[in-house]
Design a protein around this motif. Structure first.
Motif, PDB file in Angstrom:
ATOM      1  N   VAL A 350       0.843  -1.199   0.000  1.00  0.00           N
ATOM      2  CA  VAL A 350       0.000   0.000   0.000  1.00  0.00           C
ATOM      3  C   VAL A 350       0.880   1.252   0.000  1.00  0.00           C
ATOM      4  CG1 VAL A 350      -1.804   1.271   1.219  1.00  0.00           C
ATOM      5  CG2 VAL A 350      -1.850  -1.225   1.210  1.00  0.00           C
ATOM      6  N   ALA A 351       1.935   1.241   0.816  1.00  0.00           N
ATOM      7  CA  ALA A 351       2.824   2.402   0.908  1.00  0.00           C
ATOM      8  C   ALA A 351       3.516   2.682  -0.424  1.00  0.00           C
ATOM      9  CB  ALA A 351       3.856   2.172   2.008  1.00  0.00           C
ATOM     10  N   VAL A 352       4.018   1.642  -1.069  1.00  0.00           N
ATOM     11  CA  VAL A 352       4.705   1.820  -2.352  1.00  0.00           C
ATOM     12  C   VAL A 352       3.742   2.339  -3.411  1.00  0.00           C
ATOM     13  CG1 VAL A 352       5.607   0.486  -4.310  1.00  0.00           C
ATOM     14  CG2 VAL A 352       6.671   0.277  -2.065  1.00  0.00           C
ATOM     15  N   ARG A 353       2.535   1.815  -3.428  1.00  0.00           N
ATOM     16  CA  ARG A 353       1.585   2.256  -4.454  1.00  0.00           C
ATOM     17  C   ARG A 353       1.096   3.673  -4.194  1.00  0.00           C
ATOM     18  NH1 ARG A 353       0.676  -3.964  -4.091  1.00  0.00           N
ATOM     19  NH2 ARG A 353       1.896  -4.484  -5.961  1.00  0.00           N
ATOM     20  N   MET A 354       1.023   4.066  -2.935  1.00  0.00           N
ATOM     21  CA  MET A 354       0.761   5.470  -2.632  1.00  0.00           C
ATOM     22  C   MET A 354       1.891   6.346  -3.169  1.00  0.00           C
ATOM     23  SD  MET A 354      -0.718   5.299   1.290  1.00  0.00           S
ATOM     24  CE  MET A 354      -0.722   7.088   1.497  1.00  0.00           C
ATOM     25  N   ALA A 355       3.128   5.894  -2.956  1.00  0.00           N
ATOM     26  CA  ALA A 355       4.289   6.659  -3.417  1.00  0.00           C
ATOM     27  C   ALA A 355       4.303   6.779  -4.936  1.00  0.00           C
ATOM     28  CB  ALA A 355       5.574   5.995  -2.927  1.00  0.00           C
ATOM     29  N   VAL A 356       3.972   5.697  -5.631  1.00  0.00           N
ATOM     30  CA  VAL A 356       3.960   5.716  -7.096  1.00  0.00           C
ATOM     31  C   VAL A 356       2.888   6.671  -7.609  1.00  0.00           C
ATOM     32  CG1 VAL A 356       3.403   4.335  -9.138  1.00  0.00           C
ATOM     33  CG2 VAL A 356       4.963   3.432  -7.403  1.00  0.00           C
ATOM     34  N   LEU A 357       1.694   6.600  -7.027  1.00  0.00           N
ATOM     35  CA  LEU A 357       0.619   7.497  -7.459  1.00  0.00           C
ATOM     36  C   LEU A 357       0.976   8.950  -7.179  1.00  0.00           C
ATOM     37  CD1 LEU A 357      -2.548   5.487  -6.290  1.00  0.00           C
ATOM     38  CD2 LEU A 357      -1.615   5.662  -8.606  1.00  0.00           C
ATOM     39  N   GLU A 358       1.562   9.190  -6.018  1.00  0.00           N
ATOM     40  CA  GLU A 358       1.965  10.561  -5.683  1.00  0.00           C
ATOM     41  C   GLU A 358       3.059  11.053  -6.631  1.00  0.00           C
ATOM     42  OE1 GLU A 358       3.780  13.188  -1.969  1.00  0.00           O
ATOM     43  OE2 GLU A 358       2.829  11.253  -1.575  1.00  0.00           O
ATOM     44  N   ALA A 359       4.037  10.183  -6.904  1.00  0.00           N
ATOM     45  CA  ALA A 359       5.129  10.574  -7.804  1.00  0.00           C
ATOM     46  C   ALA A 359       4.604  10.890  -9.202  1.00  0.00           C
ATOM     47  CB  ALA A 359       6.171   9.460  -7.861  1.00  0.00           C
ATOM     48  N   LEU A 360       3.668  10.084  -9.690  1.00  0.00           N
ATOM     49  CA  LEU A 360       3.096  10.330 -11.013  1.00  0.00           C
ATOM     50  C   LEU A 360       2.272  11.613 -11.039  1.00  0.00           C
ATOM     51  CD1 LEU A 360       2.004   6.722 -12.063  1.00  0.00           C
ATOM     52  CD2 LEU A 360       3.835   8.086 -13.078  1.00  0.00           C
ATOM     53  N   SER A 361       1.723  11.974  -9.890  1.00  0.00           N
ATOM     54  CA  SER A 361       0.895  13.188  -9.839  1.00  0.00           C
ATOM     55  C   SER A 361       1.715  14.438 -10.137  1.00  0.00           C
ATOM     56  CB  SER A 361       0.208  13.319  -8.472  1.00  0.00           C
ATOM     57  OG  SER A 361       1.134  13.712  -7.454  1.00  0.00           O
ATOM     58  N   TYR A 362       3.047  14.379  -9.925  1.00  0.00           N
ATOM     59  CA  TYR A 362       3.894  15.533 -10.230  1.00  0.00           C
ATOM     60  C   TYR A 362       3.897  15.835 -11.712  1.00  0.00           C
ATOM     61  CZ  TYR A 362       5.895  14.347  -5.626  1.00  0.00           C
ATOM     62  OH  TYR A 362       6.071  14.048  -4.302  1.00  0.00           O
ATOM     63  N   GLN A 363       3.630  14.807 -12.540  1.00  0.00           N
ATOM     64  CA  GLN A 363       3.660  14.973 -13.990  1.00  0.00           C
ATOM     65  C   GLN A 363       2.296  15.294 -14.589  1.00  0.00           C
ATOM     66  OE1 GLN A 363       6.496  14.982 -15.583  1.00  0.00           O
ATOM     67  NE2 GLN A 363       7.737  14.296 -13.858  1.00  0.00           N
ATOM     68  N   LEU A 364       1.242  15.261 -13.765  1.00  0.00           N
ATOM     69  CA  LEU A 364      -0.102  15.527 -14.276  1.00  0.00           C
ATOM     70  C   LEU A 364      -0.302  17.012 -14.515  1.00  0.00           C
ATOM     71  CD1 LEU A 364      -2.201  13.170 -11.945  1.00  0.00           C
ATOM     72  CD2 LEU A 364      -1.490  12.739 -14.314  1.00  0.00           C
ATOM     73  N   PRO A 365      -1.112  17.357 -15.531  1.00  0.00           N
ATOM     74  CA  PRO A 365      -1.401  18.780 -15.767  1.00  0.00           C
ATOM     75  C   PRO A 365      -2.046  19.408 -14.549  1.00  0.00           C
ATOM     76  CG  PRO A 365      -2.468  17.377 -17.432  1.00  0.00           C
ATOM     77  CD  PRO A 365      -1.788  16.481 -16.465  1.00  0.00           C
ATOM     78  N   LYS A 366      -1.664  20.625 -14.243  1.00  0.00           N
ATOM     79  CA  LYS A 366      -2.187  21.290 -13.051  1.00  0.00           C
ATOM     80  C   LYS A 366      -3.488  22.044 -13.350  1.00  0.00           C
ATOM     81  CE  LYS A 366       1.258  19.969 -10.532  1.00  0.00           C
ATOM     82  NZ  LYS A 366       1.869  19.045 -11.492  1.00  0.00           N
ATOM     83  N   GLU A 367      -3.787  22.257 -14.612  1.00  0.00           N
ATOM     84  CA  GLU A 367      -5.017  22.980 -14.966  1.00  0.00           C
ATOM     85  C   GLU A 367      -5.775  22.219 -16.036  1.00  0.00           C
ATOM     86  OE1 GLU A 367      -4.033  26.916 -16.144  1.00  0.00           O
ATOM     87  OE2 GLU A 367      -3.198  27.472 -14.189  1.00  0.00           O
TER      88      GLU A 367
END
Length: 367
Positions: A350-367
């Motif tokens: 669970v911790a690793v998959r939270m980290a992966v999702l969070e890390a990928l969120s840095y690349q998502l469009p902000k608007e």
């Protein structure tokens, strides 16, 4: 001009906020209020306390997707593990929810049956406040003849932010990632790759041993059909571990030494002096013939029991990615040992998959 804020106190308050612990901040504020904290100072600090909790890390994941361990540098791997370490501590807190993915949509698309991985990704997404949808493949248009490409285009039209995909065919997840606009995570494709499993295994080892570099890790069992073995060998080699694979010749791939590990066909030799013994199940669903004479004979020669484990170091970790076949690749007593970290692997998932999702969120469009 009013009194200036107490920046020493602000710093003290911000530290626990950025690791998700508001409780300590409130206690600290009450203490300073009793010591005479002014009304002018408090509103400034109160506004700072309203900042959503986020991991204090300089790591920025440089990729749009997570498809293979092969795509990651040692710095990428360590960055994800450090982020997962923080998530693991948050998961042990009473307040587990964070706002990192609030307003984002995550879709779980599993073409193969899964309990641990799918539920782990679902829980990870929800703990980051994402809107999570589990797509039921058995009742979808895929069973009506729709191709993988058509499915990808359909999902893309729904504008998800992150797509988690497991598929029985090697390379299918990478193909799908080329047809969508969102980030894609490989949750396992055939016998090819399972990057988040390798990451959670590495995190479990690092938390128990304090390091990965220099450790001897023996991966034992069905190497031929195992995406877990391939991903782990790549990751452990990247971080400086000494990797061994142990299996009968029928369960080794052609030219197994090309995987980057020492090859053993006798269990006792393979795990002698090992710091970690990682067992793999027989993947019958991928077998097209008879690879072992019988499960009883397989356990006799390659199943982990007390007699064989004695060849490893006295403090060697016992690991298994699950699901376990007790009495086939591992004795029940071995799974229950104090040095067995099998349940901790589930927690770290669970911790690793939270980290992966969070890390990928840095690349998502902000608007």
């Amino acid at each position: 001009m009013g009194p200036m804020p107490d920046y020493g106190l602000v710093t003290a308050l911000l530290a626990p906020v950025y690791t998700g612990y508001f409780q300590d901040s409130i206690i600290l504020w009450r203490h300073h209020r009793n010591q005479g904290l002014s009304a002018v100072q408090f509103p400034t600090i109160a506004r700072l306390l309203m900042i959503p909790a986020q991991a204090s890390t300089d790591f920025v994941y440089p990729h749009r997707h997570l498809l293979s361990i092969e795509d990651l540098t040692p710095a990428d791997i360590n960055g994800l593990l450090d982020l997962a370490d923080k998530s693991a501590e948050i998961n042990r807190d009473v307040r587990k929810k964070r706002d990192t993915l609030r307003g984002r949509t995550v879709i779980n698309l599993f073409f193969e049956a899964s309990t641990r991985t799918q539920s782990s990704f679902e829980l990870a997404g929800k703990r980051l406040s994402a809107d999570v949808m589990n797509m039921a493949v058995k009742s979808s248009s895929i069973n009506k003849g729709e191709t993988l490409i058509d499915t990808a285009m359909t999902l893309n039209a729904m504008r998800p932010d992150i797509l988690i995909v497991r598929h029985h065919a090697a390379g299918a997840v990478e193909l799908l990632s080329q047809k969508v606009d969102c980030s894609v995570v490989n949750a396992g494709d055939g016998s090819h790759q399972h990057p988040t499993q390798a990451l959670l295994d590495a995190l479990t080892i690092r938390r128990n041993k304090g390091r990965i570099e220099g450790l001897t890790v023996a991966i034992c069992g069905d190497i031929l059909h195992s995406r877990v073995a391939r991903s782990n060998i790549m990751l452990l080699n990247a971080l400086g571990a000494r990797v061994r694979i142990v299996a009968p010749t029928t369960l080794l791939p052609p030219s197994p030494e090309r995987l980057g590990a020492e090859v053993f066909t006798f269990m006792e030799q393979g795990i002698e002096g090992a710091d970690v013994v990682m067992m793999l199940r027989l993947q019958r669903e991928r077998m097209t013939g008879s690879y072992v004479p019988s499960t009883r004979e397989y356990f006799h020669f390659f199943g982990l029991d007390q007699e064989k484990l004695a060849y490893a170091k006295p403090d060697a970790l016992v690991m298994h990615p699950g699901p376990m076949n007790r009495g086939v690749e591992i004795a029940s007593s071995m799974a229950e040992l104090p040095r067995s970290v099998i349940q901790e692997q589930v927690e770290m998932g669970v911790a690793v998959r939270m980290a992966v999702l969070e890390a990928l969120s840095y690349q998502l469009p902000k608007e």
